[in-house]
Design an enzyme around this catalytic site. Structure first.
Site, mmCIF file in Angstrom:
data_model
loop_
_atom_site.group_PDB
_atom_site.id
_atom_site.type_symbol
_atom_site.label_atom_id
_atom_site.label_comp_id
_atom_site.label_asym_id
_atom_site.label_seq_id
_atom_site.Cartn_x
_atom_site.Cartn_y
_atom_site.Cartn_z
ATOM 1 N N SER A 129 -7.868 4.210 -1.704
ATOM 2 C CA SER A 129 -7.655 2.763 -1.809
ATOM 3 C C SER A 129 -8.731 2.145 -2.712
ATOM 4 C CB SER A 129 -7.654 2.163 -0.399
ATOM 5 O OG SER A 129 -7.122 0.860 -0.422
ATOM 6 N N ASP B 197 3.525 3.162 2.183
ATOM 7 C CA ASP B 197 2.240 2.466 2.218
ATOM 8 C C ASP B 197 2.487 0.975 2.395
ATOM 9 O OD1 ASP B 197 -0.263 1.212 1.342
ATOM 10 O OD2 ASP B 197 -0.790 3.202 0.591
ATOM 11 N N HIS C 61 -0.728 4.026 4.567
ATOM 12 C CA HIS C 61 -2.032 3.907 3.907
ATOM 13 C C HIS C 61 -3.179 4.487 4.750
ATOM 14 C CE1 HIS C 61 -4.255 2.187 0.552
ATOM 15 N NE2 HIS C 61 -5.120 1.600 1.357
#
Lengths: 275, 275
Positions: free
Chosen positions: B145, B221, B253
């Site tokens: 991320s 996600d 995610h």
């Protein structure tokens, strides 16, 4: 169906056959590799669609698929890329007419009487292969360049017919490429709405795919501007389609590229076609 | 450097350490996993940069990297994601200030005195790790991320410092995302020309990468709109950057996603960091 040749290959049989095609209104030649496992019963079947200028013979000779298919226990079918014969329309260009069927059903003169490669691969040759060879009802499809386009579009338009899907350097966005607009215009006419279902980038967005897709593309491919891999890769990501898109460094558009990654593709299909 | 804790893990050592950071003007905590192979001599080193709200601890605990690193013979460094301490500026939002350093060197008030995570990871912590641990001069970098963003941008801006590169669900186009514009504006100011080198999609097009890049992205996600994976995948393809971009079906995610593919990433780096 007549047998042109059969050669033992990796404990299996590489054959070439002809038959009278009703769909294409001409005699058609195709090749089938049957792995040793087929002696014990039906095996899953991988379709390999070839690119511009090819016949059934190029990939059969140069892609090195037999070794991997024998290891995995897959049959491999190699169709021709267009109708053939003296009475079949052609064009002087290498990318229209014979050797350039584009896996569509032509509706326009002079192509419509013979250029029906979409139905030929999807239906007629499929039925013949299932009748004549020990293949199961599990089928995957791949192809190179124009054949990668054919694999992607046939599969996404007919998800019930194919359980696995991959492509080598496909013509990825033909409605926006000189490899596509010329041919789709000639075969399907000027109304571009008829082209849409023959563009894998558009199909990824509109209908997607029920499983996952493997695409390999060489970074040194001499036809990158015509293939438009970035359109397909962006569509796969935007549509969140399960997929592996590999930009392979240094590879060109040749069978050296295809053969290098043939094992990965056969393995991909074998894993998904196994019950 | 002080040792906070050391635990034996897969025949190696998972440690947590603190030191006084000159670059960030505060005490910083980080974790290092040293594999068993390090007992025989220096090993290559993989940097794992974490995402928003994380410290050094999340991935160390939940990503499952140690087993793979032990198998591959890689050290793994887990830096914190921001400066820490009572005198360090912060914001009420989870995505600005502490836990959200974005791997840039802040030039704007109130962030500039401490938020220097780019130099911290690239230079100061690197020098400390090389001094205190048995690591070679072969380094790879990955992250998740915001940390994927950090890995991609640190590496592409400093290709001589990293020999291998991958990312899990990176913030891929921060100059066009609410995960990016807010933070780059706060830390770097309103002049967007200063942002450009902190956007991996732009860097792929402008400077590229000397080797190949692995990116995994979950198709489910919950932050796809903020991550913008399609921008990065299109840039990789358009720039013909050797790469593998995998849209992984059904993954979100979380660290369940990261841990699922951690083995592949460790293997990716190990293959490229081996001499």
């Amino acid at each position: 169906m007549q047998t042109v040749s059969e050669n033992r290959s990796f404990d299996g049989v590489q054959g070439v056959y002809t038959h009278a095609s009703e769909v294409c209104s001409c005699d058609m030649t195709f090749a089938v590799y049957m792995p040793p496992q087929a002696e014990a019963g039906p095996v899953p079947c991988l379709w390999y669609l070839s690119g511009l200028t090819c016949t059934h013979e190029n990939a059969m000779t140069k892609a090195g698929l037999q070794e991997h298919a024998a290891e995995a226990g897959l049959a491999v079918v190699f169709p021709d890329t267009s109708p053939r014969g003296a009475d079949v329309a052609d064009d002087e260009a290498y990318d229209l007419g014979k050797g350039a069927g584009f896996y569509v059903n032509a509706t326009q003169a002079p192509w419509a009487p013979h250029f029906q490669m979409y139905d030929y691969v999807l239906t007629e040759l499929r039925a013949l292969v299932e009748k004549e060879f020990a293949v199961s009802d599990r089928h995957g499809i791949t192809g190179h360049s124009m054949g990668g386009h054919g694999a992607l579009t046939l599969a996404m338009n007919n998800p019930d017919r194919y359980q696995s899907l991959s492509a080598f350097a496909p013509i990825a966005h033909p409605t926006r490429s000189d490899w596509g607009r010329k041919q789709l215009g000639a075969y399907l006419g000027a109304d571009e709405t008829a082209w849409l279902r023959h563009d894998s980038t558009l199909l990824v967005r509109s209908v997607g795919w029920h499983s996952d897709i493997l695409v390999d593309q060489g970074s040194k491919d001499q036809f990158l501007d015509l293939l438009k891999p970035e359109a397909l890769s962006a569509a796969l990501a935007e549509a969140r389609v399960p997929s592996v898109f590999r930009m392979q460094p240094g590879y060109d558009h040749s069978y050296y590229f295809v053969s290098t990654f043939a094992r990965d593709h056969v393995r991909w299909h074998a894993d998904r076609l196994a019950l």
